[in-house]
Design a protein around this motif. Structure first.
Motif, short mmCIF file in Angstrom:
data_model
loop_
_atom_site.label_atom_id
_atom_site.label_comp_id
_atom_site.label_asym_id
_atom_site.label_seq_id
_atom_site.Cartn_x
_atom_site.Cartn_y
_atom_site.Cartn_z
N GLN A 334 0.81 -1.22 0.00
CA GLN A 334 0.00 0.00 0.00
C GLN A 334 0.85 1.27 0.00
O GLN A 334 0.43 2.31 -0.52
N THR A 335 2.02 1.20 0.59
CA THR A 335 2.87 2.40 0.69
C THR A 335 3.98 2.44 -0.36
O THR A 335 4.70 3.44 -0.47
N GLY A 336 4.15 1.36 -1.10
CA GLY A 336 5.11 1.35 -2.20
C GLY A 336 6.55 1.08 -1.81
O GLY A 336 7.45 1.28 -2.63
N TYR A 337 6.78 0.61 -0.61
CA TYR A 337 8.15 0.29 -0.20
C TYR A 337 8.51 -1.13 -0.63
O TYR A 337 7.69 -2.04 -0.59
N ASP A 338 9.78 -1.30 -1.02
CA ASP A 338 10.22 -2.59 -1.54
C ASP A 338 10.50 -3.62 -0.45
O ASP A 338 10.40 -4.82 -0.69
N ASN A 339 10.87 -3.16 0.74
CA ASN A 339 11.22 -4.09 1.80
C ASN A 339 11.03 -3.45 3.17
O ASN A 339 10.86 -2.23 3.28
N VAL A 340 11.08 -4.28 4.21
CA VAL A 340 10.82 -3.78 5.56
C VAL A 340 11.95 -2.91 6.08
O VAL A 340 11.73 -2.08 6.98
N ASP A 341 13.15 -3.06 5.54
CA ASP A 341 14.26 -2.21 5.98
C ASP A 341 13.99 -0.76 5.57
O ASP A 341 14.13 0.16 6.40
N GLU A 342 13.62 -0.55 4.31
CA GLU A 342 13.28 0.80 3.85
C GLU A 342 12.05 1.33 4.57
O GLU A 342 11.98 2.51 4.92
N PHE A 343 11.08 0.47 4.76
CA PHE A 343 9.82 0.82 5.44
C PHE A 343 10.10 1.30 6.86
O PHE A 343 9.62 2.37 7.28
N SER A 344 10.91 0.55 7.61
CA SER A 344 11.22 0.90 9.00
C SER A 344 12.04 2.19 9.06
O SER A 344 11.80 3.04 9.94
N ALA A 345 13.00 2.33 8.14
CA ALA A 345 13.82 3.55 8.10
C ALA A 345 12.97 4.78 7.81
O ALA A 345 13.18 5.86 8.39
N ALA A 346 11.98 4.63 6.93
CA ALA A 346 11.11 5.75 6.58
C ALA A 346 10.22 6.16 7.76
O ALA A 346 9.98 7.35 7.99
N ILE A 347 9.73 5.18 8.51
CA ILE A 347 8.92 5.50 9.69
C ILE A 347 9.75 6.28 10.71
O ILE A 347 9.26 7.24 11.32
N LEU A 348 11.01 5.88 10.87
CA LEU A 348 11.88 6.60 11.81
C LEU A 348 12.16 8.01 11.30
O LEU A 348 12.11 8.98 12.06
N ASP A 349 12.42 8.15 10.02
CA ASP A 349 12.72 9.47 9.46
C ASP A 349 11.52 10.41 9.51
O ASP A 349 11.64 11.57 9.90
N GLN A 350 10.34 9.88 9.12
CA GLN A 350 9.17 10.75 8.99
C GLN A 350 8.40 10.95 10.28
O GLN A 350 7.87 12.03 10.53
N GLU A 351 8.32 9.90 11.10
CA GLU A 351 7.47 9.99 12.30
C GLU A 351 8.24 9.82 13.60
O GLU A 351 7.65 9.85 14.68
N LYS A 352 9.55 9.59 13.49
CA LYS A 352 10.42 9.47 14.67
C LYS A 352 9.96 8.34 15.60
O LYS A 352 9.95 8.48 16.82
#
Length: 394
Positions: A334-352
């Motif tokens: 649904q969010t267009g991320y290729d893997n959970v590593d990128e997904f987790s890093a994005a959550i940390l970057d965007q929502e801390k």
């Protein structure tokens, strides 16, 4: 400088990587909520701290036997008898610098080059690396999500070769929080006995269970299984003593002697003051544990319900430990991320919010969230993750 081949095979810890980045953001002034830590957020109980202070003031600050002080090893024998009806002698116990070091020492004295150890997945990140450091080969057997991520006797049987020396059982499990039933352990134990395999039973989360199912040690199921099993445990999770670094192993006296000899050259002995603190912990009742456990259970009930309301999250309810391990395959889509590593890093970057990608645990479709944090922070973190999911819908 050229490093050794063994260290070049190691995979960096995804847990430490995310935790380190979260700390850096927090130090820079960002409002970061960390759900990555594998430790209780409670302080060590006062009576344990008092015991350590008394040890220091009375001169108990010198070297001890490499395998730990006799008083603590004796207290552990009483604990094993009380909790599991298992009889050990002090010479069947080694006290180590944390349960992690008990595992490391065990693999060092147990494995030869090419020996295989069956590791049920999802698995704690250090199992595979410690096996490789001992020149062994980790063989991953994936537990299916439909079976609560637990392996079956049939899966175990099919993975065994003439090089298989041991199998790891971690119940309650990190990262899934799932527990094996007595019947499941008996069936797995039968396969191990048939093939003369050593069972490494990691029981570090044994006190933190939240369902009607009670923790069972595979070693208590029969005399034969006890002989084949090395029980790994410690005070880190049960008594909120992660930083004190006291663990232990129980098993065959010859194996324990070898581990003790190895430890004598590796660490001399576990920290003396910490040993006396652990002694106080094991001489007390479980009242402090029950208070912590009650709080964890309340957090689990709230956080599990909230997580399963997030778009694309599917989380089986854990039975123990203090982790949630949702499958986020649909959230990735649904969010267009290729893997959970990128997904987790994005959550940390965007929502801390710091969560741990499941790749390090052998589960590339999952993320791990610790609920060893206060309920307000926990619910706020899940709200932020929901906002991230909504804002990143493709």
């Amino acid at each position: 400088m050229k490093l050794s081949k063994r260290v070049q095979t190691l995979t960096p810890s995804s847990t430490l990587a995310i935790t380190g980045k979260a700390k850096a953001l927090k130090d820079a002034g960002h409002d970061v909520i960390g759900l990555g830590a594998g430790e209780p957020d409670f302080n060590t109980p006062d009576f344990i701290i008092d015991a350590a202070e008394k040890a220091m003031k009375t001169g108990l600050t010198r070297y001890t036997p490499s395998g730990g002080i006799l008083e603590l090893r004796t207290a552990i024998t009483h604990k094993m008898e009380r909790d599991h009806q298992l009889t050990y002698q002090p010479e069947q116990i080694i006290v180590t610098t944390g349960a992690k070091h008990a595992l490391y020492t065990l693999f060092q004295v147990l494995l030869n080059e090419g020996d295989q150890v069956i590791v049920p997945g999802p698995y704690w990140v250090s199992y595979t690396e410690q096996i490789k450091l001992a020149d062994g080969e980790p063989v991953i057997v994936d537990g299916d999500e439909t079976n609560n991520y637990k392996i079956t006797p049939e899966q175990l049987e099919s993975a065994i070769t003439n090089k298989t020396k041991a199998v790891i059982i971690n119940s309650p499990n990190n990262p899934t929080g799932m527990m094996y039933t007595e019947a499941e352990l008996k069936a797995i134990g039968d396969v191990c006995l048939k093939h003369d395999l050593i069972i490494v039973s990691d029981e570090i989360y044994e006190k933190l269970t939240y369902s009607d199912q009670e923790h069972v040690s595979i070693a208590q199921l029969s005399d034969q299984l006890k002989k084949q099993t090395v029980v790994i445990n410690g005070v880190s999770k049960s008594h909120a003593m992660t930083g004190w670094r006291i663990g232990y192993a129980c098993g065959d006296p010859n194996l324990i002697k070898a581990m003790t000899n190895f430890a004598s050259h590796a660490t001399s002995n576990p920290t003396t003051i910490s040993q006396y603190a652990a002694l106080a912990a094991y001489q007390a009742n479980d009242d402090e544990i029950e208070l912590m456990k009650k709080s964890f259970k309340e957090r689990l009930e709230v956080a599990h319900q909230l997580l399963n309301q997030l778009p694309g999250f599917n989380c089986i309810k854990p039975q123990g430990a203090f982790y949630l391990f949702p499958n986020v395959t649909e959230a990735l889509r649904q969010t267009g991320y290729d893997n959970v590593d990128e997904f987790s890093a994005a959550i940390l970057d965007q929502e801390k919010v710091a969560i741990i990608p499941g790749t390090g645990f052998g589960a590339p479709n999952n993320v791990r969230l610790s609920y060893a944090t206060d309920l307000d922070q926990l619910t706020e973190a899940i709200k932020r993750i929901e906002r991230f999911l909504i804002n990143n819908q493709k």
